[in-house]
Design an enzyme around this catalytic site. Sequence first.
Site, mmCIF file in Angstrom:
data_model
loop_
_atom_site.group_PDB
_atom_site.id
_atom_site.type_symbol
_atom_site.label_atom_id
_atom_site.label_comp_id
_atom_site.label_asym_id
_atom_site.label_seq_id
_atom_site.Cartn_x
_atom_site.Cartn_y
_atom_site.Cartn_z
ATOM 1 C CB SER A 1 -5.108 3.744 0.707
ATOM 2 O OG SER A 1 -4.953 2.350 0.637
ATOM 3 C CB SER A 2 -6.911 1.387 -4.220
ATOM 4 O OG SER A 2 -6.118 2.228 -4.994
ATOM 5 N N GLY B 1 -2.534 -3.219 -2.226
ATOM 6 C CA GLY B 1 -1.227 -3.808 -1.934
ATOM 7 C C GLY B 1 -1.233 -4.586 -0.632
ATOM 8 C CB SER C 1 -0.905 -0.042 1.235
ATOM 9 O OG SER C 1 -1.691 1.100 1.241
ATOM 10 N N GLY C 2 0.568 2.152 -0.895
ATOM 11 C CA GLY C 2 1.308 3.402 -0.971
ATOM 12 C C GLY C 2 2.539 3.312 -1.855
ATOM 13 C CB THR D 1 -3.649 3.987 -7.701
ATOM 14 O OG1 THR D 1 -4.088 2.933 -6.864
ATOM 15 C CG2 THR D 1 -4.825 4.668 -8.328
ATOM 16 C CD GLU E 1 -4.278 -2.626 3.297
ATOM 17 O OE1 GLU E 1 -4.578 -1.627 2.670
ATOM 18 O OE2 GLU E 1 -5.092 -3.280 3.983
ATOM 19 C CG ASN F 1 -1.745 5.690 -0.615
ATOM 20 O OD1 ASN F 1 -1.673 6.903 -0.787
ATOM 21 N ND2 ASN F 1 -1.940 4.820 -1.601
HETATM 22 N N1 LIG Z 1 5.112 8.211 -10.092
HETATM 23 C C1 LIG Z 1 4.764 8.976 -9.068
HETATM 24 N N2 LIG Z 1 5.092 10.277 -9.093
HETATM 25 C C2 LIG Z 1 4.745 11.091 -8.087
HETATM 26 N N3 LIG Z 1 4.095 10.650 -6.963
HETATM 27 C C3 LIG Z 1 3.725 9.373 -6.896
HETATM 28 C C4 LIG Z 1 4.032 8.453 -7.958
HETATM 29 N N4 LIG Z 1 3.556 7.265 -7.627
HETATM 30 C C5 LIG Z 1 2.964 7.426 -6.397
HETATM 31 N N5 LIG Z 1 3.068 8.677 -5.968
HETATM 32 C C6 LIG Z 1 2.567 9.225 -4.686
HETATM 33 O O1 LIG Z 1 2.304 8.182 -3.824
HETATM 34 C C7 LIG Z 1 0.956 8.165 -3.391
HETATM 35 C C8 LIG Z 1 0.465 6.768 -3.256
HETATM 36 O O2 LIG Z 1 0.414 6.140 -4.520
HETATM 37 P P1 LIG Z 1 -0.728 5.144 -4.923
HETATM 38 O O3 LIG Z 1 -2.025 5.635 -4.449
HETATM 39 O O4 LIG Z 1 -0.559 4.885 -6.345
HETATM 40 O O5 LIG Z 1 -0.361 3.885 -4.072
HETATM 41 P P2 LIG Z 1 -0.971 2.443 -4.175
HETATM 42 O O6 LIG Z 1 0.127 1.523 -4.423
HETATM 43 O O7 LIG Z 1 -2.083 2.452 -5.142
HETATM 44 O O8 LIG Z 1 -1.524 2.222 -2.728
HETATM 45 P P3 LIG Z 1 -2.794 1.419 -2.265
HETATM 46 O O9 LIG Z 1 -2.494 0.003 -2.344
HETATM 47 O O10 LIG Z 1 -2.989 1.884 -0.894
HETATM 48 O O11 LIG Z 1 -3.899 1.840 -3.148
HETATM 49 C C9 LIG Z 1 0.230 8.922 -4.460
HETATM 50 O O12 LIG Z 1 -0.918 9.540 -3.934
HETATM 51 C C10 LIG Z 1 1.264 9.942 -4.886
HETATM 52 O O13 LIG Z 1 1.244 11.037 -4.028
HETATM 53 MG MG LIG Z 2 -4.073 2.305 -5.066
#
Ligand SMILES: Nc1ncnc2c1ncn2[C@@H]1O[C@H](COP(=O)(O)OP(=O)(O)OP(=O)(O)O)[C@@H](O)[C@H]1O
Ligand SMILES: [Mg+2]
Length: 1087
Positions: A205-206, A429, A152-153, A157, A431, A202
Amino acid sequence: MSNCTGHAISTLSSRRARYLSLTSSSSPGESRARATTKINSRCAAMEPAGSLLDNAVGVGDLVLLDPLSEKSIVSNLQQRFQHDFIYTYIGNVVVSLNPYKSMPIYTPAKIEQYRNSNMFELPPHIYAITDEAYRSLRDQDKNQCILITGESGAGKTEASKLIMSYIAAVCGKGQEVNKVKEQLLQSNPVLEAFGNAKTVRNDNSSRFGKYMDIEFDFKGDPLGGVITNYLLEKSRVVNQAKGERNFHIFYHLLAGAPAGLLADLKLVKDPNKYKFLNHKNCIHIEGNNDEANFIAVQQAMEVIGFAASEIRESVELVACVLKLGNVELSKVQEEESQQQNSMELLEVSDLMGLEDMVLVKALTTRTVEARGDRVSTTLNIAQACYARDALCKNLYCRLFSWLVHRINKSIKVHGESRRKVMGVLDIYGFEIFEDNSFEQFIINYCNEKLQQVFIELTLKEEQDEYIREGIEWIHIEYFNNAIICDLIENTQKGILAMLDEECLRPGIVSDSTFLQKLNNVCAQHSHFQSRLCTNSKFLSDMSLPHDCFRIQHYAGKVTYNVEGFVDKNNDLLFRDLSQAMFLAKQVLIRNLFPEGDPTCLNLKRPPTAGTQFRTSVSSLVKNLLNKNPSYIRCIKPNDHKLPCVFTEELVGHQVRYLGLLENVLVRRAGYAFRHPYEQCLQRYKILSHKTWPHWRGDARAGVETLMATLPISPEEYAFGRSKIFIRNPRTLFHLEDLRKNRMEDLATIIQKIFRGWCCRRRYQDMRKSQIIISCRYRGFSQKKRYIRKRQAAILIAAFVRGWRVRKEYRKFFRANASKKIAEYILQWKLRSYLLRLRYILPGMSPLDNTWPLVPFRLVQSTHEELCKMYHDWRCRVYRSKMTPTQKAIFEEKLCASELFKGKKDIYPETVAKTFVGLHLEQGPNAKHQKLLGSLPDKLIFSELVHKIHRANGKVVTRILLLTKANMILADPKSAHIKSRIALGEVQRVSLSTLHDGIFVLHIKQGSSAALKGDFVFVSEWVIELATKLFRLIMDCTNTKLEISISNSISVQFKADEVNMQLVQAEQKNGNLPVCKRKNRILEVTVS
Ligand SMILES: Nc1ncnc2c1ncn2[C@@H]1O[C@H](COP(=O)(O)OP(=O)(O)OP(=O)(O)O)[C@@H](O)[C@H]1O
Ligand SMILES: [Mg+2]
């Protein structure tokens, strides 16, 4: 967690050591070192210079890392991360580090750079792997899936959004395609608003899993897609952990909805007023604008195609959930009508379109059916709160599923045309929280399954394939997490099966009975731990509470608290609640609870949440295994969401559990690329003239011949049973480059031939045209020449003939010529005379006597004839214009002319005067009036005449009246009639030739008037009198009156015949004649 992973890695290491010890007679350490050295030396040997390496920080592809170890991987990632290189490859797997800051590497220019370029030609980037997958889909017809994994994070996404935006940018354009792209892209903000929330790990977070299939046509243009969602973490609706928020949409709605909408929804702007939002005191997220997000979500829904009513119903439902959270059931139950609570309930009922009592009853009672009897029991406060929370969770969860369904309806591809699919998997992701419950268990199970897919598709499959194909290679040990998947999903002894069994079992069932069951069944499993395990190995482990069990996942140990497992797995909503919701007038709510319809009562128990999830995950896995996979392994650099902070330990842990080292080792030990012989030959046969354009033999022999002719070292490839294996990606690129160059050459040849063909065709066309043109031109010029020649010949012939004829006829010509000429001149003159005459004709008046002079004598008679004709004609014209009166006058005048013209001197004077007839003055003389009144017929002529006495020639005045039938003489004074002569008695009339008014009226002998003899008058209007008399007699008797004109007139006076001699002489008594009678001669002298 790290302990757990450490254990996994140590297990892995020991397995690897065991394997190496089996494959070599030397010590495990030595053989491992030897294997690593061999791999590293191979790696060094294949390390070419190229754009991937040019100016690279660390190595861009971990396959090229030397020395290779977990530590060196982490430090390479760190080195690159510190220089803002967040992407690194392991072959065709992308390792992505979350930068936690905005990076300038997603610009349109970057997209252009990566578009259609080879993956290893440019620095590692998510765009490169996306482009590779997209091109493989478009050009090779292979369905693709991109699996994004990480905790996660870690940036899954964000990565999925980058993939979608890249595809949107590089695929085709056009109104319809752009609409589809927009709809696909806009599904993200909607699903994120309703399905994402701030967690401690996050801020976005999705809280649901998402797998999106984007469907393309044969050109690679997107047609639409299908989104599959996995288990929304609905417990978040009613409860959040410390430092966490509810789903974003609640905050978006309160912050962004206009005052009017809030009032309609009966909401207040302050989130603190809502229990579902305020109890963990975490309302705002730094850098997040809920207000703007609400507008963005609304716009996105509009773009996707949501109707205004659907958007409205969605927010109404969100409002209902919020307000339901504020309903205090203790007070409702006690029926204390405290204003606030009852208001809240009334408002929710109103929003739902329900009667408030229906809702109250559904929340506070439960109806149980036992042997056909319906028994209603009142719930205690805890049960009622539970029911309310269940309703809220269900409402929200169903709303979310409906949104996904509705989006799918909009982006669904219509028609049956063949489609290619690219799946993008962005699932929650791995957790590990302080307190992990059923949701974390499910999420982590899902991640185990994905790791399994990864292992299946990369590590195991790769190694298995080498064995299958009989390729020599070094076996690499890796940890296969199938054992953990089995612990969870085994249909006999798996945790999910146990949970289902417990849920369905009659009798008292609770979370602790479930734990007991696990303790009994899973005790022997190496990845399961519990305090009360039958083997009581963990009895003294204080970190493991009694109501928990622990699973050693591939990514670490996770302790799960069993509380709520049974309930959450049952996922049951009291029928009273679903029936109440079905009664709602709000269409969406009603539609979300079809099972509440009492007419279609379904007593069959729905599958448990665990089973549903297991089924959908296994179908997802099946789906993924059918596609060409690409991997993005997301890594989180630190736990504090901070940019430029790299926690080695945290990254090391992720590198370990993601199995990156094994991934690199397998990649290095093996071959980067493989191609079935047929496909390989098909693709590269153009590179050798021996195989191009046709290879008649076996495909393998063809590939061998082909490779032998190419400047590629034999170490770089190996021939398997059905495929060729290419060791180094560079070799593949080299091959691709050769192919590209060859294609260019071929294209040049094709172009050359085509251009030659075009030119030849053009030349032939031009030649044909030229032949046609010249042929036409020659024809035309010949025709022209011929016409000229013909004309010349005709002319010459004419001349010759003329000359001959002239010669022949010259003698006759002279004789006849003058006559002809004269004739011609005459004709011409006559013609010109006549033509000229029409312009010089005199006027139309008959009195106009002018007439042009005769131009030449020859036409004298014609000229005169024409003059006469012209005169006649204009007279006729003149006559045709006359009135009847004028006509009568002219008739009289004509008659006078016929009678007197040229016979009597006085006549010309009378021509111009009109014959008025009545010359006697019509005064007031009564006697005259009487006389005139006594006339028997119409008076034609009246005059005061001088009558010459027969006997003495004296002159007396008499009134002469001429009527239609009589002539009357009367005395002018007395107006007595002296004589009346019927016109039929008039024999003839005599006049002199002279300029006088003598008028002799000869009376027929024997008539009554003849007694006195003939009458001699002197009339001033003698011509008129004679003419009228002539005409009257003609009318009366139809005989012509005889008019004698002579200067010697024989008159009958009674019995005497007297000769009247008229002499012209100078007069003394005016105009009156002087008469002298001598016997039978009466001499009359006139002036
Ligand atoms: N390529 C990137 N460039 C800039 N910031 C990023 C990038 N990827 C992720 N982030 C930052 O990290 C944060 C978390 O990313 P994201 O929501 O994609 O995580 P995740 O893997 O989908 O988590 P979860 O499993 O909780 O959904 C985003 O809100 C953003 O602020
Ligand atoms: Mg996500």
